[in-house]
Design a protein around this motif. Structure first.
Motif, PDB file in Angstrom:
ATOM      1  N   GLN A  74       7.078  35.702 -36.159  1.00  0.00           N
ATOM      2  CA  GLN A  74       5.839  36.252 -35.602  1.00  0.00           C
ATOM      3  C   GLN A  74       5.374  35.424 -34.408  1.00  0.00           C
ATOM      4  OE1 GLN A  74       3.620  36.427 -39.264  1.00  0.00           O
ATOM      5  NE2 GLN A  74       4.282  38.529 -39.698  1.00  0.00           N
ATOM      6  N   PHE A  75       5.557  34.096 -34.494  1.00  0.00           N
ATOM      7  CA  PHE A  75       5.238  33.207 -33.361  1.00  0.00           C
ATOM      8  C   PHE A  75       6.093  33.603 -32.150  1.00  0.00           C
ATOM      9  CE2 PHE A  75       6.387  29.469 -30.835  1.00  0.00           C
ATOM     10  CZ  PHE A  75       5.163  28.878 -30.562  1.00  0.00           C
ATOM     11  N   MET A  76       7.378  33.853 -32.394  1.00  0.00           N
ATOM     12  CA  MET A  76       8.265  34.248 -31.281  1.00  0.00           C
ATOM     13  C   MET A  76       7.779  35.554 -30.656  1.00  0.00           C
ATOM     14  SD  MET A  76      12.087  33.343 -32.645  1.00  0.00           S
ATOM     15  CE  MET A  76      12.244  32.365 -34.121  1.00  0.00           C
ATOM     16  N   ASN A  77       7.436  36.527 -31.493  1.00  0.00           N
ATOM     17  CA  ASN A  77       6.980  37.816 -30.955  1.00  0.00           C
ATOM     18  C   ASN A  77       5.675  37.663 -30.179  1.00  0.00           C
ATOM     19  OD1 ASN A  77       9.154  39.193 -31.861  1.00  0.00           O
ATOM     20  ND2 ASN A  77       8.100  40.331 -33.476  1.00  0.00           N
ATOM     21  N   ARG A  78       4.733  36.870 -30.737  1.00  0.00           N
ATOM     22  CA  ARG A  78       3.447  36.679 -30.038  1.00  0.00           C
ATOM     23  C   ARG A  78       3.649  36.038 -28.674  1.00  0.00           C
ATOM     24  NH1 ARG A  78       1.617  34.980 -35.176  1.00  0.00           N
ATOM     25  NH2 ARG A  78       1.862  32.780 -34.677  1.00  0.00           N
ATOM     26  N   ASN A  79       4.699  35.211 -28.558  1.00  0.00           N
ATOM     27  CA  ASN A  79       4.863  34.430 -27.338  1.00  0.00           C
ATOM     28  C   ASN A  79       6.032  34.878 -26.457  1.00  0.00           C
ATOM     29  OD1 ASN A  79       2.699  32.287 -27.517  1.00  0.00           O
ATOM     30  ND2 ASN A  79       3.589  32.214 -29.573  1.00  0.00           N
ATOM     31  N   GLY A  80       6.550  36.066 -26.751  1.00  0.00           N
ATOM     32  CA  GLY A  80       7.578  36.652 -25.876  1.00  0.00           C
ATOM     33  C   GLY A  80       8.903  35.928 -25.902  1.00  0.00           C
ATOM     34  N   CYS A 121       4.734  18.695 -22.678  1.00  0.00           N
ATOM     35  CA  CYS A 121       5.941  18.581 -21.866  1.00  0.00           C
ATOM     36  C   CYS A 121       7.132  18.705 -22.812  1.00  0.00           C
ATOM     37  CB  CYS A 121       5.910  17.211 -21.194  1.00  0.00           C
ATOM     38  SG  CYS A 121       7.366  16.823 -20.259  1.00  0.00           S
ATOM     39  N   ILE A 122       8.218  19.237 -22.286  1.00  0.00           N
ATOM     40  CA  ILE A 122       9.391  19.426 -23.137  1.00  0.00           C
ATOM     41  C   ILE A 122      10.611  18.901 -22.384  1.00  0.00           C
ATOM     42  CG2 ILE A 122       9.839  21.834 -22.451  1.00  0.00           C
ATOM     43  CD1 ILE A 122      10.030  22.285 -25.603  1.00  0.00           C
ATOM     44  N   VAL A 123      11.405  18.079 -23.044  1.00  0.00           N
ATOM     45  CA  VAL A 123      12.565  17.446 -22.405  1.00  0.00           C
ATOM     46  C   VAL A 123      13.813  17.788 -23.228  1.00  0.00           C
ATOM     47  CG1 VAL A 123      13.616  15.257 -21.708  1.00  0.00           C
ATOM     48  CG2 VAL A 123      11.130  15.531 -21.583  1.00  0.00           C
ATOM     49  N   PRO A 124      14.669  18.706 -22.719  1.00  0.00           N
ATOM     50  CA  PRO A 124      15.842  19.093 -23.501  1.00  0.00           C
ATOM     51  C   PRO A 124      16.853  17.949 -23.631  1.00  0.00           C
ATOM     52  CG  PRO A 124      15.464  20.593 -21.642  1.00  0.00           C
ATOM     53  CD  PRO A 124      14.556  19.421 -21.450  1.00  0.00           C
ATOM     54  N   LEU A 125      17.524  17.910 -24.762  1.00  0.00           N
ATOM     55  CA  LEU A 125      18.652  16.992 -24.947  1.00  0.00           C
ATOM     56  C   LEU A 125      19.922  17.743 -24.509  1.00  0.00           C
ATOM     57  CD1 LEU A 125      17.962  15.471 -28.495  1.00  0.00           C
ATOM     58  CD2 LEU A 125      16.870  14.907 -26.318  1.00  0.00           C
ATOM     59  N   LEU A 162      22.542  29.425 -17.689  1.00  0.00           N
ATOM     60  CA  LEU A 162      22.050  29.832 -19.014  1.00  0.00           C
ATOM     61  C   LEU A 162      20.977  28.855 -19.496  1.00  0.00           C
ATOM     62  CD1 LEU A 162      22.463  31.904 -21.349  1.00  0.00           C
ATOM     63  CD2 LEU A 162      23.781  30.127 -22.467  1.00  0.00           C
ATOM     64  N   MET A 163      21.188  27.567 -19.240  1.00  0.00           N
ATOM     65  CA  MET A 163      20.195  26.569 -19.665  1.00  0.00           C
ATOM     66  C   MET A 163      18.863  26.829 -18.956  1.00  0.00           C
ATOM     67  SD  MET A 163      19.717  24.135 -21.782  1.00  0.00           S
ATOM     68  CE  MET A 163      18.034  23.599 -22.018  1.00  0.00           C
ATOM     69  N   ALA A 164      18.932  27.222 -17.675  1.00  0.00           N
ATOM     70  CA  ALA A 164      17.687  27.511 -16.946  1.00  0.00           C
ATOM     71  C   ALA A 164      16.980  28.707 -17.596  1.00  0.00           C
ATOM     72  CB  ALA A 164      18.009  27.798 -15.481  1.00  0.00           C
ATOM     73  N   GLU A 165      17.775  29.696 -18.050  1.00  0.00           N
ATOM     74  CA  GLU A 165      17.175  30.870 -18.700  1.00  0.00           C
ATOM     75  C   GLU A 165      16.558  30.484 -20.052  1.00  0.00           C
ATOM     76  OE1 GLU A 165      19.943  34.133 -18.911  1.00  0.00           O
ATOM     77  OE2 GLU A 165      18.479  35.430 -19.910  1.00  0.00           O
ATOM     78  N   ILE A 166      17.276  29.629 -20.805  1.00  0.00           N
ATOM     79  CA  ILE A 166      16.750  29.184 -22.107  1.00  0.00           C
ATOM     80  C   ILE A 166      15.463  28.386 -21.881  1.00  0.00           C
ATOM     81  CG2 ILE A 166      17.195  27.647 -24.082  1.00  0.00           C
ATOM     82  CD1 ILE A 166      20.200  28.449 -23.816  1.00  0.00           C
ATOM     83  N   ASP A 167      15.464  27.573 -20.838  1.00  0.00           N
ATOM     84  CA  ASP A 167      14.272  26.782 -20.532  1.00  0.00           C
ATOM     85  C   ASP A 167      13.080  27.706 -20.287  1.00  0.00           C
ATOM     86  OD1 ASP A 167      12.898  24.332 -19.979  1.00  0.00           O
ATOM     87  OD2 ASP A 167      12.975  24.861 -17.855  1.00  0.00           O
ATOM     88  N   GLU A 168      13.323  28.760 -19.501  1.00  0.00           N
ATOM     89  CA  GLU A 168      12.218  29.647 -19.135  1.00  0.00           C
ATOM     90  C   GLU A 168      11.784  30.547 -20.297  1.00  0.00           C
ATOM     91  OE1 GLU A 168      13.115  31.903 -15.583  1.00  0.00           O
ATOM     92  OE2 GLU A 168      11.730  33.456 -16.285  1.00  0.00           O
ATOM     93  N   THR A 169      12.769  31.166 -20.976  1.00  0.00           N
ATOM     94  CA  THR A 169      12.390  32.199 -21.953  1.00  0.00           C
ATOM     95  C   THR A 169      12.165  31.638 -23.350  1.00  0.00           C
ATOM     96  OG1 THR A 169      14.684  32.726 -22.499  1.00  0.00           O
ATOM     97  CG2 THR A 169      13.688  33.981 -20.712  1.00  0.00           C
ATOM     98  N   ARG A 207       8.097  29.002 -23.149  1.00  0.00           N
ATOM     99  CA  ARG A 207       7.246  29.933 -23.928  1.00  0.00           C
ATOM    100  C   ARG A 207       6.848  29.292 -25.253  1.00  0.00           C
ATOM    101  NH1 ARG A 207      10.280  35.700 -22.545  1.00  0.00           N
ATOM    102  NH2 ARG A 207      10.058  35.444 -20.292  1.00  0.00           N
ATOM    103  N   PHE A 208       7.765  28.508 -25.829  1.00  0.00           N
ATOM    104  CA  PHE A 208       7.429  27.749 -27.045  1.00  0.00           C
ATOM    105  C   PHE A 208       6.252  26.805 -26.743  1.00  0.00           C
ATOM    106  CE2 PHE A 208       7.846  23.478 -28.796  1.00  0.00           C
ATOM    107  CZ  PHE A 208       7.612  23.714 -30.134  1.00  0.00           C
ATOM    108  N   LEU A 209       6.362  26.102 -25.611  1.00  0.00           N
ATOM    109  CA  LEU A 209       5.337  25.124 -25.244  1.00  0.00           C
ATOM    110  C   LEU A 209       3.979  25.809 -25.046  1.00  0.00           C
ATOM    111  CD1 LEU A 209       5.001  22.149 -24.618  1.00  0.00           C
ATOM    112  CD2 LEU A 209       5.760  22.569 -22.290  1.00  0.00           C
ATOM    113  N   ARG A 210       3.998  26.927 -24.308  1.00  0.00           N
ATOM    114  CA  ARG A 210       2.732  27.651 -24.109  1.00  0.00           C
ATOM    115  C   ARG A 210       2.188  28.139 -25.432  1.00  0.00           C
ATOM    116  NH1 ARG A 210       5.035  29.535 -19.404  1.00  0.00           N
ATOM    117  NH2 ARG A 210       5.738  31.496 -20.289  1.00  0.00           N
ATOM    118  N   GLY A 211       3.085  28.605 -26.298  1.00  0.00           N
ATOM    119  CA  GLY A 211       2.675  29.125 -27.615  1.00  0.00           C
ATOM    120  C   GLY A 211       2.000  28.064 -28.465  1.00  0.00           C
ATOM    121  N   ILE A 212       2.601  26.887 -28.536  1.00  0.00           N
ATOM    122  CA  ILE A 212       1.972  25.858 -29.398  1.00  0.00           C
ATOM    123  C   ILE A 212       0.658  25.378 -28.793  1.00  0.00           C
ATOM    124  CG2 ILE A 212       4.026  25.016 -30.642  1.00  0.00           C
ATOM    125  CD1 ILE A 212       3.742  22.587 -28.585  1.00  0.00           C
ATOM    126  N   GLN A 213       0.559  25.466 -27.453  1.00  0.00           N
ATOM    127  CA  GLN A 213      -0.725  25.083 -26.834  1.00  0.00           C
ATOM    128  C   GLN A 213      -1.785  26.142 -27.127  1.00  0.00           C
ATOM    129  OE1 GLN A 213       0.523  24.426 -22.767  1.00  0.00           O
ATOM    130  NE2 GLN A 213       0.884  22.264 -23.148  1.00  0.00           N
TER     131      GLN A 213
END
Ligand code: AMP
Ligand code: GLY
Length: 440
Positions: free
Chosen positions: A108-114, A205-209, A243-250, A254-260
């Motif tokens: 539901q969190f994923m759906n709310r946050n696209g 802020c989010i820093v991918p490994l 693909l990583m750039a797409e994962i970062d964006e989508t 979006r996860f970061l905006r959602g938790i905020q």
């Protein structure tokens, strides 16, 4: 500073091993730890779910940072409890940990946050779930049945036939997964290549490994039952720079905006299990912790100071962190007790670990114990043997050479870890820059 790591598996061995290299770390404790961990940390016999005793230990030993490995204490609120007592901790609070603790909340969190994910329906009643199945099952596509709560990785059934899907629904509602199976999701089956994307997050802020890929099935060629993970490699070639750039964006932003927006707060690791479909990357699941065995493949490639990065996450200054990675790929082969993930025998003496280490591999312990001064198998997943190489074939050959030096009665391992990476070609081309969203 003194550190407490909570957990006692291969993931926690990799975390303690990496933290022990930090000039900022004076002493590392691990609760409960294991015999391998005891070479880099002092093991203290406190179970991971005993939050009150862990907090008491942290207070009495002036622990500067507690790092939580497994999901169970996070979902039970260890981070909230530590923070209330003024203890610094790396790991999200209970509200955010529900992203792993409840698959329904997570979807539901994923759906709310696209955030792109498979279509799903939720059922609290067996007959309604079975009727939905009858009306929607497409034998060409299959379907996925998931217990809502934590089920130690066993609550997901990828059903190719309607009979298997029915059995999965029956077993969830019959109480096979306890409370975790009281609510059930029925999900569209996604097709594609999987990858694990882990990222540090401080809430702003989010820093991918580095990317990685796990092997969940017990047998070669991805056959047999699901397990806790039979091996991993990093990077995952499927995760190209674009693909990583797409994962970062989508996903990540979006996860970061959602938790905020939902005021969930977040300090720790967010793990996105991704399926790279024809329609683009889609999230299979969120975990609120490091992956196991991904961590055993990823951390040996990290050149930066892990403790410094974790402290930055706990202090909300992750935007200043830039992680450096060893360009060499890694392969980690998990050695398991014969019979795993079913029943298996314990107590067999393990030989050859020192020889494997001398060959240059890192041997992370998971299900091992000491008996009469000897190391014996005491769990399903016993060791994770990691090697870096100049390319993936070299890393495969080095890790399997080390594996061949280790033995115990009934030992089993997959012979094809990282073969998928060979099939996919060159490693990832780029990593995204750190990006900040919202107010620091
Ligand atoms: P999860 O715990 O949700 O990641 O699920 C465990 C494994 O089941 C995943 O790593 C996938 O291999 C598989 N899985 C989960 N959801 C789906 C889905 N919607 N489609 C296909 N496979 C899935
Ligand atoms: N490797 C899968 C997990 O840690 O959940």
């Amino acid at each position: 500073m003194d550190i407490l790591v909570v957990g006692g598996g291969g993931r926690e061995h990799a975390i303690c091993w990496k933290l022990s290299q930090s000039p900022l770390a004076r002493k590392i404790y691990c609760a409960p730890g294991n015999p391998g961990i005891s070479s880099v940390a002092e093991c203290v016999p406190i179970p991971v779910a005993d939050i009150a005793s862990l907090a008491k230990f942290a207070r009495e030993n002036s622990i500067g940072l507690t790092v939580v490995g497994p999901e169970v204490p996070l979902c039970a609120g260890i981070a909230d409890s530590f923070k209330e007592q003024g203890l610094k901790i790396f790991g999200p609070g209970k509200a955010a940990a529900a992203l792993e603790g409840s698959k329904i909340f997570s979807k539901q969190f994923m759906n709310r946050n696209g955030i792109p994910t498979a279509k799903f329906n939720v059922f609290e009643n067996k007959n309604e779930a079975l009727s939905h199945l009858d009306a929607n099952f497409d034998p060409r596509a299959g379907i996925v049945v998931k217990a809502d709560g934590l089920a130690a990785g066993k609550g997901v059934i990828v059903a190719k036939t309607i009979e298997d899907a029915r059995k999965a629904i029956e077993s969830c509602f019959s109480g096979e997964f306890g409370d975790a199976g009281r609510k059930v999701l029925i999900e569209e089956m996604l097709l594609g290549e999987e990858a694990s994307i882990l990222a540090l997050c401080d809430g702003n802020c989010i820093v991918p490994l580095a990317s990685s890929q796990d092997h969940k099935r017990a047998g070669d060629g991805d056959s047999g039952p699901n397990t806790g993970g039979m091996g991993a490699y990093s990077p995952a070639p499927v995760v190209t720079g674009s693909l990583m750039a797409e994962i970062d964006e989508t996903v990540l932003q979006r996860f970061l905006r959602g938790i905020q927006e939902e005021k969930l707060g977040y300090c720790g690791i967010i793990y996105a299990g991704i399926m790279v479909t024809k329609k683009g990357p889609m999230v299979l699941e969120f975990n609120v912790r490091f992956g196991d065995p991904e961590t055993q493949a990823v951390l040996p490639r990290l050149k930066s100071d892990l403790l410094d990065a974790m402290l930055a996450a706990a202090d909300g200054r992750l935007s200043g962190v830039n992680l450096l990675w060893d360009e060499r790929p890694s392969v980690s082969v998990v050695m398991v007790s014969g019979g795993y993930p079913g029943s298996y025998k314990k107590g067999f003496q393990i030989s050859g670990i020192a020889d494997a280490q001398a060959s240059g591999a890192i041997v992370f312990h998971a299900g091992t114990s000491l008996r009469d001064g000897k190391i014996v198998n005491s769990g399903g997943r016993v060791l994770a043997v990691t090697a870096l190489g100049r390319d993936i074939p070299d890393a495969i050959s080095k890790s399997y050479k080390a594996v061949s030096m280790i033995s115990w009665e009934g030992e089993f391992h997959r012979k094809d870890i990282a073969q998928r990476a060979l099939a996919l070609g060159a490693p990832e081309a780029a990593r995204p820059a750190n990006r900040q969203t919202g107010k620091p």
